[in-house]
Design a protein around this motif. Structure first.
Motif, mmCIF file in Angstrom:
data_model
loop_
_atom_site.group_PDB
_atom_site.id
_atom_site.type_symbol
_atom_site.label_atom_id
_atom_site.label_comp_id
_atom_site.label_asym_id
_atom_site.label_seq_id
_atom_site.Cartn_x
_atom_site.Cartn_y
_atom_site.Cartn_z
ATOM 1 N N GLU A 101 68.603 82.076 22.040
ATOM 2 C CA GLU A 101 69.827 82.834 22.297
ATOM 3 C C GLU A 101 71.023 81.921 22.557
ATOM 4 O O GLU A 101 72.139 82.225 22.145
ATOM 5 N N ALA A 124 71.579 78.921 21.285
ATOM 6 C CA ALA A 124 72.040 78.411 19.984
ATOM 7 C C ALA A 124 72.774 79.512 19.217
ATOM 8 O O ALA A 124 73.813 79.246 18.595
ATOM 9 N N ASP A 125 72.258 80.739 19.259
ATOM 10 C CA ASP A 125 72.926 81.859 18.584
ATOM 11 C C ASP A 125 74.334 82.065 19.138
ATOM 12 O O ASP A 125 75.296 82.233 18.381
ATOM 13 N N ASN A 126 74.448 82.066 20.466
ATOM 14 C CA ASN A 126 75.753 82.272 21.098
ATOM 15 C C ASN A 126 76.715 81.128 20.776
ATOM 16 O O ASN A 126 77.893 81.374 20.495
ATOM 17 N N TYR A 168 68.409 76.374 15.917
ATOM 18 C CA TYR A 168 68.202 77.799 16.182
ATOM 19 C C TYR A 168 66.750 78.115 16.533
ATOM 20 O O TYR A 168 66.484 79.077 17.255
ATOM 21 N N ASP A 169 65.805 77.317 16.045
ATOM 22 C CA ASP A 169 64.396 77.557 16.363
ATOM 23 C C ASP A 169 64.109 77.273 17.834
ATOM 24 O O ASP A 169 63.454 78.063 18.505
ATOM 25 N N GLY A 190 76.600 79.240 18.152
ATOM 26 C CA GLY A 190 76.937 79.372 16.736
ATOM 27 C C GLY A 190 78.067 80.360 16.525
ATOM 28 O O GLY A 190 79.005 80.098 15.756
ATOM 29 N N ARG A 191 77.991 81.496 17.210
ATOM 30 C CA ARG A 191 79.064 82.488 17.103
ATOM 31 C C ARG A 191 80.370 81.957 17.696
ATOM 32 O O ARG A 191 81.452 82.194 17.158
#
Length: 133
Positions: free
Chosen positions: A80, A82-84, A75-76, A86-87
């Protein structure tokens, strides 16, 4: 029975050898392949009415998604993307759980399709990287 045990041990050694020699990109591709194999197995068991084996196969797929693919996200550095992802992995895990609870092949197929799309992107990334090198 000994032949099966020997064949299983041989297959495990092959998988372990592949994992030990794989680079991080190959490991991610192997996780996608493992999740798809577990989903395919679950689909067959669902069609055969074998609830126990179906549940084990779906649990394996969920484990790969949550503790393999999602856990590998940085995530670091990924921001965005990685965030997407992850979701999306969370959504896929929920689809798999619902497929298991409801014996719903459509949700199983949707999870497989999403994983196929993401896995195809990883495979393509490998080809593009090789061409640029």
């Amino acid at each position: 029975m000994n032949i099966r045990r020997g064949a299983g041990a041989y297959a495990r050694v092959g998988v372990e050898s592949a994992v030990m020699s794989a680079d991080p990109h190959q490991l991610i591709v192997m996780l996608f392949d493992g999740a798809q194999a577990a989903i395919s197995s679950a689909r067959l068991h669902m069609q055969d009415g074998n609830r126990s084996a179906k549940g084990l196969a779906i649990s394996k797929a969920i484990d790969i998604v949550n503790n393999g693919l999602a856990a590998a996200l940085d995530y670091d550095r990924g921001g965005e993307i990685a965030d997407n992802l992850g979701r999306l992995y969370d959504y896929i895990a929920r689809l798999l759980l619902q497929a298991n609870l409801r014996d719903d092949i459509a949700q199983l197929e949707q999870a497989a399709s999403l994983l196929d799309d993401i896995g195809s992107g990883w495979r393509e990334l490998r080809h593009v990287s090789a061409e640029l090198a």
